[in-house]
Structure formats: C-alpha cells, structure tokens
Design a protein around this motif. Structure first.
Motif, PDB file in Angstrom:
ATOM      1  N   VAL A  26     -40.902  19.516  13.499  1.00  0.00           N
ATOM      2  CA  VAL A  26     -40.951  19.372  12.041  1.00  0.00           C
ATOM      3  C   VAL A  26     -40.019  20.377  11.378  1.00  0.00           C
ATOM      4  O   VAL A  26     -40.019  21.568  11.696  1.00  0.00           O
ATOM      5  CB  VAL A  26     -42.394  19.553  11.529  1.00  0.00           C
ATOM      6  N   ARG A  27     -39.221  19.854  10.447  1.00  0.00           N
ATOM      7  CA  ARG A  27     -38.246  20.667   9.721  1.00  0.00           C
ATOM      8  C   ARG A  27     -38.414  20.462   8.221  1.00  0.00           C
ATOM      9  O   ARG A  27     -38.695  19.355   7.766  1.00  0.00           O
ATOM     10  CB  ARG A  27     -36.819  20.308  10.153  1.00  0.00           C
ATOM     11  N   LYS A  28     -38.215  21.547   7.475  1.00  0.00           N
ATOM     12  CA  LYS A  28     -38.334  21.473   6.018  1.00  0.00           C
ATOM     13  C   LYS A  28     -37.411  22.511   5.388  1.00  0.00           C
ATOM     14  O   LYS A  28     -37.395  23.675   5.784  1.00  0.00           O
ATOM     15  CB  LYS A  28     -39.782  21.746   5.589  1.00  0.00           C
ATOM     16  N   SER A  29     -36.634  22.064   4.381  1.00  0.00           N
ATOM     17  CA  SER A  29     -35.764  22.951   3.614  1.00  0.00           C
ATOM     18  C   SER A  29     -36.071  22.784   2.138  1.00  0.00           C
ATOM     19  O   SER A  29     -36.604  21.753   1.708  1.00  0.00           O
ATOM     20  CB  SER A  29     -34.289  22.629   3.868  1.00  0.00           C
ATOM     21  N   TYR A  30     -35.721  23.784   1.362  1.00  0.00           N
ATOM     22  CA  TYR A  30     -35.880  23.713  -0.085  1.00  0.00           C
ATOM     23  C   TYR A  30     -34.523  23.889  -0.750  1.00  0.00           C
ATOM     24  O   TYR A  30     -33.723  24.753  -0.351  1.00  0.00           O
ATOM     25  CB  TYR A  30     -36.864  24.772  -0.581  1.00  0.00           C
ATOM     26  N   ALA A  31     -34.263  23.055  -1.765  1.00  0.00           N
ATOM     27  CA  ALA A  31     -32.975  23.105  -2.467  1.00  0.00           C
ATOM     28  C   ALA A  31     -32.938  24.297  -3.420  1.00  0.00           C
ATOM     29  O   ALA A  31     -33.925  24.606  -4.096  1.00  0.00           O
ATOM     30  CB  ALA A  31     -32.768  21.813  -3.238  1.00  0.00           C
ATOM     31  N   THR A  32     -31.822  24.972  -3.464  1.00  0.00           N
ATOM     32  CA  THR A  32     -31.573  26.055  -4.415  1.00  0.00           C
ATOM     33  C   THR A  32     -30.170  25.866  -4.975  1.00  0.00           C
ATOM     34  O   THR A  32     -29.365  25.103  -4.419  1.00  0.00           O
ATOM     35  CB  THR A  32     -31.663  27.439  -3.735  1.00  0.00           C
ATOM     36  N   LEU A  40     -38.699  25.646   7.769  1.00  0.00           N
ATOM     37  CA  LEU A  40     -39.214  25.272   9.088  1.00  0.00           C
ATOM     38  C   LEU A  40     -38.061  24.665   9.880  1.00  0.00           C
ATOM     39  O   LEU A  40     -37.400  23.740   9.412  1.00  0.00           O
ATOM     40  CB  LEU A  40     -40.366  24.282   8.955  1.00  0.00           C
ATOM     41  N   LYS A  41     -37.849  25.153  11.095  1.00  0.00           N
ATOM     42  CA  LYS A  41     -36.646  24.800  11.847  1.00  0.00           C
ATOM     43  C   LYS A  41     -36.958  24.130  13.181  1.00  0.00           C
ATOM     44  O   LYS A  41     -36.257  24.341  14.163  1.00  0.00           O
ATOM     45  CB  LYS A  41     -35.801  26.057  12.083  1.00  0.00           C
ATOM     46  N   GLY A  42     -37.993  23.325  13.187  1.00  0.00           N
ATOM     47  CA  GLY A  42     -38.355  22.648  14.420  1.00  0.00           C
ATOM     48  C   GLY A  42     -39.679  23.145  14.961  1.00  0.00           C
ATOM     49  O   GLY A  42     -39.729  23.763  16.030  1.00  0.00           O
ATOM     50  N   VAL A  43     -40.751  22.903  14.224  1.00  0.00           N
ATOM     51  CA  VAL A  43     -42.081  23.401  14.590  1.00  0.00           C
ATOM     52  C   VAL A  43     -42.794  22.385  15.472  1.00  0.00           C
ATOM     53  O   VAL A  43     -42.831  21.195  15.163  1.00  0.00           O
ATOM     54  CB  VAL A  43     -42.922  23.694  13.329  1.00  0.00           C
ATOM     55  N   ASP A  44     -43.373  22.873  16.571  1.00  0.00           N
ATOM     56  CA  ASP A  44     -44.176  22.064  17.482  1.00  0.00           C
ATOM     57  C   ASP A  44     -45.552  22.705  17.605  1.00  0.00           C
ATOM     58  O   ASP A  44     -45.662  23.922  17.797  1.00  0.00           O
ATOM     59  CB  ASP A  44     -43.523  21.981  18.865  1.00  0.00           C
ATOM     60  N   LEU A  45     -46.586  21.866  17.509  1.00  0.00           N
ATOM     61  CA  LEU A  45     -47.953  22.393  17.510  1.00  0.00           C
ATOM     62  C   LEU A  45     -48.922  21.295  17.885  1.00  0.00           C
ATOM     63  O   LEU A  45     -48.730  20.128  17.503  1.00  0.00           O
ATOM     64  CB  LEU A  45     -48.296  22.916  16.101  1.00  0.00           C
ATOM     65  N   THR A  46     -49.966  21.633  18.641  1.00  0.00           N
ATOM     66  CA  THR A  46     -51.060  20.694  18.893  1.00  0.00           C
ATOM     67  C   THR A  46     -52.383  21.401  18.632  1.00  0.00           C
ATOM     68  O   THR A  46     -52.488  22.635  18.765  1.00  0.00           O
ATOM     69  CB  THR A  46     -51.047  20.157  20.338  1.00  0.00           C
ATOM     70  N   LEU A  47     -53.381  20.605  18.274  1.00  0.00           N
ATOM     71  CA  LEU A  47     -54.722  21.118  18.026  1.00  0.00           C
ATOM     72  C   LEU A  47     -55.723  20.061  18.468  1.00  0.00           C
ATOM     73  O   LEU A  47     -55.599  18.887  18.103  1.00  0.00           O
ATOM     74  CB  LEU A  47     -54.917  21.429  16.532  1.00  0.00           C
ATOM     75  N   ALA A  48     -56.694  20.472  19.247  1.00  0.00           N
ATOM     76  CA  ALA A  48     -57.713  19.543  19.730  1.00  0.00           C
ATOM     77  C   ALA A  48     -58.896  19.490  18.770  1.00  0.00           C
ATOM     78  O   ALA A  48     -59.131  20.425  17.996  1.00  0.00           O
ATOM     79  CB  ALA A  48     -58.200  19.981  21.117  1.00  0.00           C
ATOM     80  N   ALA A  49     -59.636  18.409  18.804  1.00  0.00           N
ATOM     81  CA  ALA A  49     -60.875  18.315  18.034  1.00  0.00           C
ATOM     82  C   ALA A  49     -61.824  19.409  18.500  1.00  0.00           C
ATOM     83  O   ALA A  49     -61.953  19.671  19.704  1.00  0.00           O
ATOM     84  CB  ALA A  49     -61.515  16.944  18.233  1.00  0.00           C
ATOM     85  N   GLY A  50     -62.454  20.097  17.556  1.00  0.00           N
ATOM     86  CA  GLY A  50     -63.372  21.170  17.886  1.00  0.00           C
ATOM     87  C   GLY A  50     -62.709  22.505  18.150  1.00  0.00           C
ATOM     88  O   GLY A  50     -63.391  23.502  18.395  1.00  0.00           O
ATOM     89  N   GLU A  51     -61.372  22.554  18.093  1.00  0.00           N
ATOM     90  CA  GLU A  51     -60.634  23.794  18.352  1.00  0.00           C
ATOM     91  C   GLU A  51     -60.253  24.462  17.038  1.00  0.00           C
ATOM     92  O   GLU A  51     -59.991  23.803  16.040  1.00  0.00           O
ATOM     93  CB  GLU A  51     -59.370  23.480  19.147  1.00  0.00           C
ATOM     94  N   ASP A  77     -38.778  17.036   6.027  1.00  0.00           N
ATOM     95  CA  ASP A  77     -37.434  16.457   6.031  1.00  0.00           C
ATOM     96  C   ASP A  77     -37.233  15.601   7.274  1.00  0.00           C
ATOM     97  O   ASP A  77     -36.576  14.555   7.226  1.00  0.00           O
ATOM     98  CB  ASP A  77     -36.382  17.564   5.995  1.00  0.00           C
ATOM     99  N   SER A  78     -37.768  16.063   8.408  1.00  0.00           N
ATOM    100  CA  SER A  78     -37.664  15.317   9.659  1.00  0.00           C
ATOM    101  C   SER A  78     -38.760  15.801  10.598  1.00  0.00           C
ATOM    102  O   SER A  78     -39.452  16.782  10.325  1.00  0.00           O
ATOM    103  CB  SER A  78     -36.288  15.503  10.306  1.00  0.00           C
ATOM    104  N   GLY A  79     -38.909  15.097  11.724  1.00  0.00           N
ATOM    105  CA  GLY A  79     -39.986  15.399  12.653  1.00  0.00           C
ATOM    106  C   GLY A  79     -41.191  14.523  12.386  1.00  0.00           C
ATOM    107  O   GLY A  79     -41.161  13.638  11.516  1.00  0.00           O
ATOM    108  N   GLU A  80     -42.256  14.757  13.122  1.00  0.00           N
ATOM    109  CA  GLU A  80     -43.428  13.890  13.031  1.00  0.00           C
ATOM    110  C   GLU A  80     -44.718  14.712  13.068  1.00  0.00           C
ATOM    111  O   GLU A  80     -44.846  15.654  13.841  1.00  0.00           O
ATOM    112  CB  GLU A  80     -43.432  12.897  14.193  1.00  0.00           C
ATOM    113  N   ILE A  81     -45.648  14.330  12.204  1.00  0.00           N
ATOM    114  CA  ILE A  81     -47.001  14.884  12.229  1.00  0.00           C
ATOM    115  C   ILE A  81     -47.964  13.719  12.401  1.00  0.00           C
ATOM    116  O   ILE A  81     -47.961  12.770  11.603  1.00  0.00           O
ATOM    117  CB  ILE A  81     -47.333  15.639  10.932  1.00  0.00           C
ATOM    118  N   MET A  82     -48.781  13.786  13.451  1.00  0.00           N
ATOM    119  CA  MET A  82     -49.796  12.774  13.724  1.00  0.00           C
ATOM    120  C   MET A  82     -51.169  13.427  13.636  1.00  0.00           C
ATOM    121  O   MET A  82     -51.403  14.478  14.223  1.00  0.00           O
ATOM    122  CB  MET A  82     -49.606  12.181  15.115  1.00  0.00           C
TER     123      MET A  82
END
Length: 238
Positions: A26-32, A40-51, A77-82
């Motif tokens: 996941v990537r995110k930029s803000y315009a100035t 955010l420059k390419g974030v990867d993360l997982t989380l289990a139920a109950g964790e 901006d790009s990437g995926e969150i499920m």
C-alpha cells in the motif's frame, strides 16, 4: 446490494486460514505546492481474527494515514487492503462506508461522541444505523465498561475516561470484525489510560475481533500480541 452482500452471495467468504486483514504494497502520497510527498511507500501487514497489534512510529510517520486507509476513511494510491474477504481499496465512498458500518469499529483520541445523545444513545448509535442493535449486548457492554449507572448522562457530564469508555462501547456495539484505535488513551492520564485499555482488551477478547492500535507508548504496545513500527514509509516487524 452492497459489495459485502455480493461477496458473500458469490461464495467469496474468506477461508479459515486466510488472515482477517491483509495489507499488500500500500502506497499513499499527499499533494503539496512543491509536489507530492510520499507517506506510505509499500506497506505490507497481516492481522488474524482475535489478534491484537500495536502500530508504533514517530509523529508524522504515517500511522494515522495507514489506519484511515484500513478503516476506509481514505483510499490508497496503489496496493490492496482486504478485510474479511472484502476489498477495501479502490471502492466508492458508499461501499467503504457500508464496510465501516458493518465490520469496523473505530476509536479516536478525541472521543467524537454525539453531544445530544446520552451514554446509552451514543453506544447504540452505530449499531442502530447498521441495523445490528442488540439490547442484551449493549447492557453487557455498559456493565463491563462501568457505564450502567451513567446511561442517562450526556457527554458533557462525563470525565475523559468515561467518555473514552463510551466510545469503545459504541465501536464494539456492532460486534465488529476489526477494531481500530488511534491513540485511544492519548488524552487520558496514565492510570486512567491503563484502566481503559484493560477494559478494551477484555472486551476485544470477548468478541474475538482483530485489534489494531496506533500508539506512541511502548508500554501500552507491549500489552498487545504484536508490535510493528512505521518508519520511512514502510513497516518493520510486520
């Protein structure tokens, strides 16, 4: 029919082994005026139920930005969150709002209670909108959060710790699949913050939802199952 309905009718329910939350590149930029600033420059993360997972990092590191993307309050901006087998990223505002109503509880540092509603009314607010109000569960939440005797009071009649308990009760009233919290004890003294966090963790264990918390406190972070740090736009320890 919402995206959530379509996913389940199409047989898109997640398998038992799939993580509750999956964040991929996941990537995110803000315009100035000087040009886009990548947060955010390419974030990867997982989380289990109950964790439970604590997200640490310096001010301005993008912790709240990531939390808002996961909660569907903004889009990447790009990437995926499920989340729970449903895609969060790339969806229209209405679809993300439906996902928040039905599956995500959010606790903010500023409480964000409705001044014209009582304690009971505030706790029931999101659940009624989502059509998921459960009177017995509401009573249990108020009892376990120490709010039953305060049910007819309004936010201005409560202490900061009591207001944060109400906001936690409101977030849990829908029995969310994921609870996210942005510095939930930031406006509380240490003793009150510890008490509120203990109550929250107890109720989270009761519901079995996943819990993702942004915090500056390494002491509080250690009370959760895992800790990750956001620095230079990527996560360490995920």
């Amino acid at each position: 029919m919402t995206l959530i309905d379509r996913t389940h009718r199409a047989g898109g329910s997640p398998q038992a082994s799939a993580p509750l939350l999956r964040v991929s590149d996941v990537r995110k930029s803000y315009a100035t005026p000087q040009g886009p600033i990548p947060v955010l420059k390419g974030v990867d993360l997982t989380l289990a139920a109950g964790e439970s997972l604590a997200l640490l990092g310096e001010s301005g590191s993008g912790k709240s930005t990531l939390l808002h993307l996961i909660g569907g309050l903004d889009d990447a901006d790009s990437g995926e969150i499920m989340l729970d087998g449903v895609r969060v990223t790339g969806q229209p505002d209405a679809e993300r709002a439906a996902l928040r109503r039905e599956r995500i509880g959010i606790v903010f540092q500023q409480f964000n209670l409705v001044p014209s509603l009582t304690v009971a009314g505030n706790i029931a607010f999101q659940a009624r909108i989502a059509g998921r109000f459960d009177a017995a569960w509401q009573e249990e939440l108020m009892e376990r959060l120490g709010l039953a005797a305060l049910r007819h009071r309004y936010p201005e009649q409560l202490s900061g710790g009591q207001q944060q308990r109400v906001s936690i009760g409101r977030a849990l009233a829908i029995r969310p699949r994921l609870l996210i919290a942005d510095e939930p004890t930031g406006n509380l003294d240490e003793a009150t913050g510890d008490e509120v966090m203990g109550l929250a963790l107890d109720l989270i264990a009761r519901t079995g939802c996943g819990f993702l918390m942004v915090t500056h406190s390494t002491r509080l972070a250690r009370r959760l199952d895992r800790q990750v740090t956001l620095a230079s736009g990527v996560l360490a320890g995920a």
